[in-house]
Design a protein around this motif. Sequence first.
Motif, PDB file in Angstrom:
ATOM      1  N   ILE A 123       1.143  -1.120  -0.116  1.00 41.80           N
ATOM      2  CA  ILE A 123       0.137  -0.235   0.189  1.00 41.80           C
ATOM      3  C   ILE A 123       0.736   1.001  -0.224  1.00 41.80           C
ATOM      4  N   HIS A 124       0.426   1.887  -1.335  1.00 41.85           N
ATOM      5  CA  HIS A 124       0.813   3.604  -0.745  1.00 41.85           C
ATOM      6  C   HIS A 124       0.576   4.528  -1.659  1.00 41.85           C
ATOM      7  N   THR A 125      -0.017   6.197  -1.373  1.00 44.55           N
ATOM      8  CA  THR A 125      -0.931   6.431  -1.185  1.00 44.55           C
ATOM      9  C   THR A 125      -0.525   7.776  -2.328  1.00 44.55           C
ATOM     10  N   GLY A 126      -0.912   7.914  -2.903  1.00 45.18           N
ATOM     11  CA  GLY A 126      -0.385   9.032  -3.953  1.00 45.18           C
ATOM     12  C   GLY A 126      -1.265   9.475  -4.928  1.00 45.18           C
ATOM     13  N   MET A 137       1.717   4.950   6.610  1.00 48.59           N
ATOM     14  CA  MET A 137       0.582   5.188   7.710  1.00 48.59           C
ATOM     15  C   MET A 137       0.629   6.042   7.892  1.00 48.59           C
ATOM     16  N   ALA A 138       1.425   7.448   7.610  1.00 46.27           N
ATOM     17  CA  ALA A 138       0.833   8.513   8.258  1.00 46.27           C
ATOM     18  C   ALA A 138      -0.195   9.070   8.041  1.00 46.27           C
ATOM     19  N   GLN A 139      -1.259   8.610   7.101  1.00 47.86           N
ATOM     20  CA  GLN A 139      -2.750   9.398   6.508  1.00 47.86           C
ATOM     21  C   GLN A 139      -3.402   8.534   7.344  1.00 47.86           C
ATOM     22  N   THR A 140      -3.729   7.209   8.132  1.00 44.70           N
ATOM     23  CA  THR A 140      -4.168   6.327   8.500  1.00 44.70           C
ATOM     24  C   THR A 140      -4.381   7.307  10.332  1.00 44.70           C
ATOM     25  N   ASP A 180      -4.512   8.415  14.055  1.00 41.01           N
ATOM     26  CA  ASP A 180      -4.420   6.983  15.393  1.00 41.01           C
ATOM     27  C   ASP A 180      -5.290   5.593  14.954  1.00 41.01           C
ATOM     28  N   ILE A 181      -5.402   4.865  14.197  1.00 41.92           N
ATOM     29  CA  ILE A 181      -6.292   4.036  13.597  1.00 41.92           C
ATOM     30  C   ILE A 181      -5.928   2.602  13.988  1.00 41.92           C
ATOM     31  N   PHE A 182      -4.465   2.483  13.546  1.00 40.93           N
ATOM     32  CA  PHE A 182      -3.781   1.692  13.407  1.00 40.93           C
ATOM     33  C   PHE A 182      -2.562   1.964  14.275  1.00 40.93           C
ATOM     34  N   ALA A 183      -2.400   0.135  14.660  1.00 43.26           N
ATOM     35  CA  ALA A 183      -0.513  -0.234  15.472  1.00 43.26           C
ATOM     36  C   ALA A 183       0.024  -0.390  14.480  1.00 43.26           C
ATOM     37  N   TRP A 184       0.650   0.030  14.196  1.00 42.58           N
ATOM     38  CA  TRP A 184       1.861  -0.240  13.357  1.00 42.58           C
ATOM     39  C   TRP A 184       3.284  -0.432  13.342  1.00 42.58           C
ATOM     40  N   ARG A 185       4.034  -1.693  12.991  1.00 47.15           N
ATOM     41  CA  ARG A 185       5.762  -1.811  13.330  1.00 47.15           C
ATOM     42  C   ARG A 185       6.303  -0.792  12.002  1.00 47.15           C
ATOM     43  N   GLU A 186       7.416  -0.037  12.165  1.00 46.43           N
ATOM     44  CA  GLU A 186       8.403   0.161  11.484  1.00 46.43           C
ATOM     45  C   GLU A 186       9.108  -1.733  10.915  1.00 46.43           C
ATOM     46  N   LEU A 187       9.379  -2.050   9.801  1.00 47.85           N
ATOM     47  CA  LEU A 187      10.385  -3.096   9.271  1.00 47.85           C
ATOM     48  C   LEU A 187      11.524  -2.812   8.614  1.00 47.85           C
ATOM     49  N   ASP A 188      11.952  -1.682   7.756  1.00 50.21           N
ATOM     50  CA  ASP A 188      12.706  -1.347   7.658  1.00 50.21           C
ATOM     51  C   ASP A 188      13.128   0.071   6.683  1.00 50.21           C
ATOM     52  N   ALA A 189      14.003   0.379   6.311  1.00 47.81           N
ATOM     53  CA  ALA A 189      13.885   1.509   5.183  1.00 47.81           C
ATOM     54  C   ALA A 189      14.297   1.020   4.566  1.00 47.81           C
ATOM     55  N   ILE A 190      13.737   1.432   2.930  1.00 44.89           N
ATOM     56  CA  ILE A 190      14.466   0.377   1.665  1.00 44.89           C
ATOM     57  C   ILE A 190      14.409   0.045   0.137  1.00 44.89           C
ATOM     58  N   ARG A 191      14.749   0.610  -0.858  1.00 46.47           N
ATOM     59  CA  ARG A 191      15.482   1.674  -2.070  1.00 46.47           C
ATOM     60  C   ARG A 191      14.355  -0.014  -2.686  1.00 46.47           C
ATOM     61  N   VAL A 192      13.948   1.012  -3.120  1.00 44.56           N
ATOM     62  CA  VAL A 192      12.620  -0.756  -4.466  1.00 44.56           C
ATOM     63  C   VAL A 192      13.591   0.255  -5.728  1.00 44.56           C
ATOM     64  N   LEU A 193      13.351  -0.504  -7.145  1.00 47.22           N
ATOM     65  CA  LEU A 193      13.702  -0.477  -8.319  1.00 47.22           C
ATOM     66  C   LEU A 193      13.165  -0.041  -8.674  1.00 47.22           C
ATOM     67  N   GLY A 194      13.455   1.581  -9.550  1.00 51.44           N
ATOM     68  CA  GLY A 194      13.328   2.041  -9.998  1.00 51.44           C
ATOM     69  C   GLY A 194      12.790   3.165  -9.405  1.00 51.44           C
ATOM     70  N   ARG A 195      13.203   3.122  -8.274  1.00 51.74           N
ATOM     71  CA  ARG A 195      12.904   4.972  -7.990  1.00 51.74           C
ATOM     72  C   ARG A 195      13.893   5.141  -6.992  1.00 51.74           C
TER      73      ARG A 195
END
Length: 158
Positions: free
Chosen positions: A5-8, A54-57, A59-74
């Motif tokens: 899920i990504h928002t934009g 995550m920021a746009q949700t 205080d609805i959900f409890a989140w766990r930060e997984l990592d900082a990643i760099r994806v192909l094409g970005r």
Amino acid sequence: VAIGIHTGTAQVGNIGSRRRFNYTVMSDTVNVASRLEGANKYYGTAIMASETTMAQTGDIFAWRELDAIRVLGRGEAIRVFEPLAEIGAESDMQAKVAAAYADGLACWRARDFAKAADAFGQMAESDPASALFAKRASALAANPPPPDWTPVNTLEGK
């Protein structure tokens, strides 16, 4: 099942010519969401969301930060999160895993790899993401990275 899920913004609809077209969706947002979907397999998660989502949700959900990643094409890194449950509905085990993981991630980012390996190792048996980081941290504790190392995981594939 894996969900990214990504928002934009995105272009949605019939795209092509009058004679040949497909109903599709296109944009950088869609590309990132697709890459996050594929990244779930590395972390052993089912749902992965970007920091933007995550920021746009709120205080609805409890989140766990997984990592900082760099994806192909970005070029820039994306902080990624796993939704655990609605706020207040997370189980004791989810809270325990999330706390140990957060400790490990803080040590990882501070380059204290031995301490990170211990923190991730606490939950490695029951949490695939912790097992992944415990292995990574142990490897870096034995063979430290160069001074210009950044705590960003570059994913080569989808």
